[in-house]
Design an enzyme around this catalytic site. Structure first.
Site, short mmCIF file in Angstrom:
data_model
loop_
_atom_site.label_atom_id
_atom_site.label_comp_id
_atom_site.label_asym_id
_atom_site.label_seq_id
_atom_site.Cartn_x
_atom_site.Cartn_y
_atom_site.Cartn_z
N GLU A 43 0.84 -1.19 0.00
CA GLU A 43 0.00 0.00 0.00
C GLU A 43 0.88 1.25 0.00
OE1 GLU A 43 -2.47 1.92 0.15
OE2 GLU A 43 -4.36 0.86 0.45
N ASN A 130 -5.52 6.15 7.48
CA ASN A 130 -5.40 5.27 6.31
C ASN A 130 -4.64 5.90 5.15
OD1 ASN A 130 -6.62 4.25 3.57
ND2 ASN A 130 -7.02 2.61 5.02
N GLU A 154 -3.51 -6.02 10.23
CA GLU A 154 -2.93 -4.76 9.76
C GLU A 154 -2.71 -3.77 10.90
OE1 GLU A 154 -4.98 -2.96 6.53
OE2 GLU A 154 -4.87 -4.72 5.25
N ASN A 187 -11.44 6.40 2.51
CA ASN A 187 -10.18 5.76 2.17
C ASN A 187 -9.29 6.73 1.39
OD1 ASN A 187 -8.17 3.84 1.29
ND2 ASN A 187 -9.63 2.20 1.64
N ASP A 233 -10.05 2.07 -3.83
CA ASP A 233 -9.12 2.22 -2.71
C ASP A 233 -8.40 3.56 -2.89
OD1 ASP A 233 -7.27 1.83 -0.62
OD2 ASP A 233 -7.22 -0.32 -0.94
#
Length: 310
Positions: A43, A130, A154, A187, A233
């Site tokens: 990510e 995030n 996570e 997000n 995302d």
């Protein structure tokens, strides 16, 4: 420690769906390159022009990794990382990260030390920051769903101390405020080219919303685009205001009018993306365990640390 790329193919043919002729004009290489494929769930890619590298997160493995643009080597940037998810580069070239495990937004200083920028709202711990973006006025905007506290995968399993999952703004003086509180789980987020609008993903809502920015407040929030392949995302904009979004089948590209004009299909679920490289026209993509790269004719939106392009 340097990590060697495993034996997977280093490039594959770019599988494109051109849904509108506007997409055909910006597609670049006929292949995409695999820069690294040894992660667990990657990510938060952030390109640093000063370091000539890509920083990205391997969240379940609790580490930040660094791909060197000159050598092509991948090494550990920080471990443990605090289960960092999203990353960005601020106006001074410093790394700003969302630490899901520590439930904080943190900044890496020039000497490697870390400064906590946000951790609590009215005495209550944040959920698990995030994704994050920096505005040219020095403010920092981030999303705060609970992914880092729903399990130990996570982050660290824990209860929410704040009702709901919000979008936040950190003022240049450090003050933390809620700017949007009507999301299921916000997000990815990205500013428009003139920073008068903010695009925010609501992942379970399966759409991107677009807000008008009025000083330190957000107004509106209509749906800009729905997701037709799983869920959205991370998102980024290019220098023409097109929105590039991570989906379960690859990367979707939307014209500023909201039209889905094309797709880059990849073999794994895509989590996030960013533009980088010397000309800003290299799209870096994190997809499950791998980092992919695609060279385009379009460039990314100018960043807060960059001088405006002529």
């Amino acid at each position: 420690m340097t990590i060697t790329l495993s034996a997977a193919p280093t490039r594959i043919r770019a599988e494109l769906e051109v849904l509108d002729e506007r997409f055909g004009k910006i597609a670049g290489d006929e292949y995409v390159e695999c820069l690294y494929d040894g992660g667990r769930w990657l990510e938060g890619p952030a390109y640093s022009p000063a370091w000539r590298c890509l920083i990205f997160s391997d969240i379940p493995n609790d580490r930040l990794l660094r791909w060197d643009e000159v050598s092509g080597d991948v090494s550990v940037f920080r471990q443990p990382s605090g289960y960092v998810n999203g990353n960005t580069i601020d106006r001074e070239g410093r790394l700003v990260s969302c630490s899901q495990g520590e439930r904080q937004v943190v900044r890496t200083e020039y000497d490697g030390t870390r400064t906590v920028l946000a951790s609590h709202l009215d005495g209550r711990r944040l959920n698990s920051p995030n994704d994050v973006v920096v505005r040219r006025d020095g403010s920092i905007w981030f999303t705060d769903p609970p992914y880092g506290i729903t399990s130990n995968y996570e982050g660290h399993k824990a209860g929410q101390e704040i009702d709901g999952c919000h979008v936040y703004r950190i003022a240049p003086d450090g003050a933390l405020t809620v700017v949007a509180d009507d999301f299921i789980r916000p997000n990815g987020l990205a500013f428009s080219l003139d920073e008068s609008q903010l695009y925010v993903v609501d992942t379970p809502g399966k759409h991107i919303r677009r807000f008008d920015v009025d000083g330190d407040q957000l107004i509106g929030g209509e749906v800009f685009a729905p997701c037709e392949a799983g869920m959205f995302d991370g998102i980024r904009l290019d220098d023409a205001g097109r929105v590039w979004a991570a989906t379960h089948e690859g990367v979707h590209c939307f014209d500023p009018d909201g039209t889905l004009i094309g797709k880059l299909l990849l073999p794994d679920v895509v989590s996030n993306l960013t533009f980088g490289g010397p000309k800003g026209n290299r799209l870096f993509i994190t997809a499950t365990n791998a980092v992919w790269s695609w060279l385009l004719t379009a460039s990314g939106a100018p960043q807060p640390w960059a001088a405006p392009r002529e």
